[in-house]
Design a protein around this motif. Sequence first.
Motif, PDB file in Angstrom:
ATOM      1  N   TYR A 177       0.846  -1.178   0.000  1.00 46.28           N
ATOM      2  CA  TYR A 177       0.000   0.000   0.000  1.00 46.28           C
ATOM      3  C   TYR A 177       0.887   1.235   0.000  1.00 46.28           C
ATOM      4  O   TYR A 177       1.798   1.358   0.837  1.00 46.28           O
ATOM      5  CB  TYR A 177      -0.929   0.029   1.216  1.00 46.28           C
ATOM      6  CG  TYR A 177      -2.129  -0.870   1.074  1.00 46.28           C
ATOM      7  CD1 TYR A 177      -3.311  -0.400   0.511  1.00 46.28           C
ATOM      8  CD2 TYR A 177      -2.077  -2.197   1.489  1.00 46.28           C
ATOM      9  CE1 TYR A 177      -4.416  -1.232   0.369  1.00 46.28           C
ATOM     10  CE2 TYR A 177      -3.175  -3.037   1.359  1.00 46.28           C
ATOM     11  CZ  TYR A 177      -4.339  -2.547   0.793  1.00 46.28           C
ATOM     12  OH  TYR A 177      -5.430  -3.369   0.653  1.00 46.28           O
ATOM     13  N   VAL A 178       0.640   2.130  -0.945  1.00 49.93           N
ATOM     14  CA  VAL A 178       1.325   3.416  -0.965  1.00 49.93           C
ATOM     15  C   VAL A 178       0.385   4.426  -0.322  1.00 49.93           C
ATOM     16  O   VAL A 178      -0.697   4.700  -0.843  1.00 49.93           O
ATOM     17  CB  VAL A 178       1.678   3.828  -2.406  1.00 49.93           C
ATOM     18  CG1 VAL A 178       2.299   5.217  -2.429  1.00 49.93           C
ATOM     19  CG2 VAL A 178       2.625   2.808  -3.031  1.00 49.93           C
ATOM     20  N   SER A 179       0.774   4.961   0.819  1.00 51.24           N
ATOM     21  CA  SER A 179      -0.137   5.827   1.561  1.00 51.24           C
ATOM     22  C   SER A 179       0.653   6.793   2.436  1.00 51.24           C
ATOM     23  O   SER A 179       1.851   6.601   2.700  1.00 51.24           O
ATOM     24  CB  SER A 179      -1.072   4.995   2.439  1.00 51.24           C
ATOM     25  OG  SER A 179      -0.347   4.347   3.473  1.00 51.24           O
ATOM     26  N   GLU A 180      -0.043   7.823   2.897  1.00 55.10           N
ATOM     27  CA  GLU A 180       0.568   8.776   3.815  1.00 55.10           C
ATOM     28  C   GLU A 180       0.890   8.102   5.140  1.00 55.10           C
ATOM     29  O   GLU A 180       1.919   8.387   5.763  1.00 55.10           O
ATOM     30  CB  GLU A 180      -0.372   9.965   4.035  1.00 55.10           C
ATOM     31  CG  GLU A 180      -0.562  10.831   2.791  1.00 55.10           C
ATOM     32  CD  GLU A 180      -1.523  11.976   3.040  1.00 55.10           C
ATOM     33  OE1 GLU A 180      -2.156  11.995   4.102  1.00 55.10           O
ATOM     34  OE2 GLU A 180      -1.637  12.846   2.146  1.00 55.10           O
ATOM     35  N   LYS A 335      -1.750  -0.698  -4.431  1.00 60.71           N
ATOM     36  CA  LYS A 335      -2.904   0.081  -4.012  1.00 60.71           C
ATOM     37  C   LYS A 335      -2.405   1.414  -3.438  1.00 60.71           C
ATOM     38  O   LYS A 335      -1.495   1.443  -2.604  1.00 60.71           O
ATOM     39  CB  LYS A 335      -3.698  -0.664  -2.946  1.00 60.71           C
ATOM     40  CG  LYS A 335      -4.490  -1.855  -3.477  1.00 60.71           C
ATOM     41  CD  LYS A 335      -5.688  -1.405  -4.283  1.00 60.71           C
ATOM     42  CE  LYS A 335      -6.693  -2.522  -4.507  1.00 60.71           C
ATOM     43  NZ  LYS A 335      -6.151  -3.727  -5.113  1.00 60.71           N
ATOM     44  N   VAL A 336      -2.999   2.503  -3.919  1.00 54.29           N
ATOM     45  CA  VAL A 336      -2.689   3.827  -3.393  1.00 54.29           C
ATOM     46  C   VAL A 336      -3.870   4.287  -2.548  1.00 54.29           C
ATOM     47  O   VAL A 336      -5.015   4.280  -3.011  1.00 54.29           O
ATOM     48  CB  VAL A 336      -2.424   4.843  -4.525  1.00 54.29           C
ATOM     49  CG1 VAL A 336      -2.241   6.249  -3.955  1.00 54.29           C
ATOM     50  CG2 VAL A 336      -1.191   4.438  -5.320  1.00 54.29           C
ATOM     51  N   GLN A 337      -3.597   4.667  -1.326  1.00 50.84           N
ATOM     52  CA  GLN A 337      -4.633   5.174  -0.435  1.00 50.84           C
ATOM     53  C   GLN A 337      -4.364   6.645  -0.138  1.00 50.84           C
ATOM     54  O   GLN A 337      -3.249   7.012   0.238  1.00 50.84           O
ATOM     55  CB  GLN A 337      -4.668   4.377   0.872  1.00 50.84           C
ATOM     56  CG  GLN A 337      -5.190   2.952   0.709  1.00 50.84           C
ATOM     57  CD  GLN A 337      -5.330   2.233   2.031  1.00 50.84           C
ATOM     58  OE1 GLN A 337      -4.561   2.459   2.954  1.00 50.84           O
ATOM     59  NE2 GLN A 337      -6.315   1.350   2.122  1.00 50.84           N
ATOM     60  N   TYR A 338      -5.391   7.470  -0.333  1.00 50.55           N
ATOM     61  CA  TYR A 338      -5.215   8.896  -0.093  1.00 50.55           C
ATOM     62  C   TYR A 338      -6.528   9.490   0.397  1.00 50.55           C
ATOM     63  O   TYR A 338      -7.607   8.886   0.277  1.00 50.55           O
ATOM     64  CB  TYR A 338      -4.750   9.596  -1.369  1.00 50.55           C
ATOM     65  CG  TYR A 338      -5.826   9.762  -2.413  1.00 50.55           C
ATOM     66  CD1 TYR A 338      -6.437  10.990  -2.630  1.00 50.55           C
ATOM     67  CD2 TYR A 338      -6.243   8.678  -3.192  1.00 50.55           C
ATOM     68  CE1 TYR A 338      -7.435  11.138  -3.585  1.00 50.55           C
ATOM     69  CE2 TYR A 338      -7.221   8.822  -4.145  1.00 50.55           C
ATOM     70  CZ  TYR A 338      -7.816  10.059  -4.331  1.00 50.55           C
ATOM     71  OH  TYR A 338      -8.799  10.201  -5.274  1.00 50.55           O
ATOM     72  N   PHE A 339      -6.437  10.692   0.953  1.00 48.96           N
ATOM     73  CA  PHE A 339      -7.616  11.385   1.467  1.00 48.96           C
ATOM     74  C   PHE A 339      -8.212  12.252   0.366  1.00 48.96           C
ATOM     75  O   PHE A 339      -7.518  13.082  -0.229  1.00 48.96           O
ATOM     76  CB  PHE A 339      -7.247  12.251   2.673  1.00 48.96           C
ATOM     77  CG  PHE A 339      -7.013  11.460   3.931  1.00 48.96           C
ATOM     78  CD1 PHE A 339      -8.075  11.068   4.719  1.00 48.96           C
ATOM     79  CD2 PHE A 339      -5.720  11.105   4.308  1.00 48.96           C
ATOM     80  CE1 PHE A 339      -7.858  10.332   5.876  1.00 48.96           C
ATOM     81  CE2 PHE A 339      -5.499  10.383   5.462  1.00 48.96           C
ATOM     82  CZ  PHE A 339      -6.572   9.986   6.250  1.00 48.96           C
ATOM     83  N   GLU A 343     -12.776  11.526   3.111  1.00 48.23           N
ATOM     84  CA  GLU A 343     -12.923  10.125   2.712  1.00 48.23           C
ATOM     85  C   GLU A 343     -11.577   9.531   2.291  1.00 48.23           C
ATOM     86  O   GLU A 343     -10.783  10.179   1.603  1.00 48.23           O
ATOM     87  CB  GLU A 343     -13.916  10.026   1.553  1.00 48.23           C
ATOM     88  CG  GLU A 343     -14.221   8.611   1.111  1.00 48.23           C
ATOM     89  CD  GLU A 343     -15.191   8.583  -0.061  1.00 48.23           C
ATOM     90  OE1 GLU A 343     -15.639   7.482  -0.418  1.00 48.23           O
ATOM     91  OE2 GLU A 343     -15.493   9.665  -0.612  1.00 48.23           O
ATOM     92  N   ILE A 344     -11.314   8.307   2.720  1.00 47.89           N
ATOM     93  CA  ILE A 344     -10.106   7.604   2.292  1.00 47.89           C
ATOM     94  C   ILE A 344     -10.428   6.809   1.034  1.00 47.89           C
ATOM     95  O   ILE A 344     -11.331   5.969   1.026  1.00 47.89           O
ATOM     96  CB  ILE A 344      -9.584   6.654   3.388  1.00 47.89           C
ATOM     97  CG1 ILE A 344      -9.197   7.445   4.641  1.00 47.89           C
ATOM     98  CG2 ILE A 344      -8.381   5.865   2.878  1.00 47.89           C
ATOM     99  CD1 ILE A 344      -8.711   6.574   5.768  1.00 47.89           C
TER     100      ILE A 344
END
Length: 373
Positions: A177-180, A335-339, A343-344
């Motif tokens: 997961y690529v995320s903050e 998977k990229v997770q961002y705001f 909402e995420i």
Amino acid sequence: MDIRIFDFNGNLLGYSDKIISAYRNAKFCGIGNSEFHVDKTDPLVSVILSEQYLLLEQDGIFQDIIIGSKSDDDFAIYCRPLSWLLSKMIIPPVSVSGNAESIVSYMLDSSFGGDISLGNCADFSESFDFETGEVTYFSDSLKSCLTPFNAGFTVRFDHSDNSLFLDILKGDELPLYVSENDCTLDSASLSEDILDLANSACYKHHFSVLGTWNPRSNSPELQNNVSSNMGLCYRVNFSSDSYSRFDITWQPGDYIYCNTEDGRLKGSSEKPDDFFVYMPDDSCNPKFQWFCISDSNSKAEASAYLANIKPSRFFDAKAKNLKFMTDYNLGDFVKVQYFNGKEIISVCCRFTEITINNDSSGSSENPILEEVI
């Protein structure tokens, strides 16, 4: 870091590990570039200035062709990856069916220029049709062929037999997961608009004479008031002064044609003019019946054109704190997770491009991720 210079017979012509700076842009399904700076007194300079076709290898990993140089405060070496050679090859119009491996093999066999063979090919079992209507550069046709399958390509020089090979690539799905939250997401942006959206079309039908028609024998057989008639055109040809059919008196040399959706056949002593066809979307509110002008020449083509017009959506992201060729390779899926507001959002993306810089201030990697639709 080191760079080595070879000719395309595999002979080592020069070596240097005194690189002032290095820049590389690599793409999964495209052609990037690279640039190196060395001191003007470096022995590599004389090698590069004395030869025209040279292969540069960086750290035994990246392979480029030198396309230019510039002597200024230092000596700059400008390169393209070996896949750039595909842009110097052309391919005639082709129409072929098969899987990716068989189609690319056929394209290579049909191409002009270069001396590149098919090398490693990822497994793409599905078959598809591929067609080009004109002469194109091989690189353009290859990209068009592979893009729908999220496939990529690279060209490599094999020192074992001093040959060039085209490899077809497919990325791996990484459990990443690529995320903050993981400190691996540098930035992300999502843009959407309906500026180019259309649900109705207008196109100009160009009459093509389909052959000759005999009104006495009704050959080929035609029927009046059939919707499928729209767009047909025949030259009238029979051994008689005149003959009546479909309530029209025909003379040899006339044209029989249809330019209306009701399928009514008409006659003319001259070839009929092309006509415009309007295809409104009657299922939607008239306020949102938005037209486009299509270059198509048939209802089926215009409908297919319309089906591909959708609201514009573009998502891209930049990753950080990930090591190229250790944590990921170009073409890999994550998977990229961002705001998005509060909402995420989770988006399936792939690494499509990377920029690598090495200079006196250190080194950096800037991978780019694009959404997989």
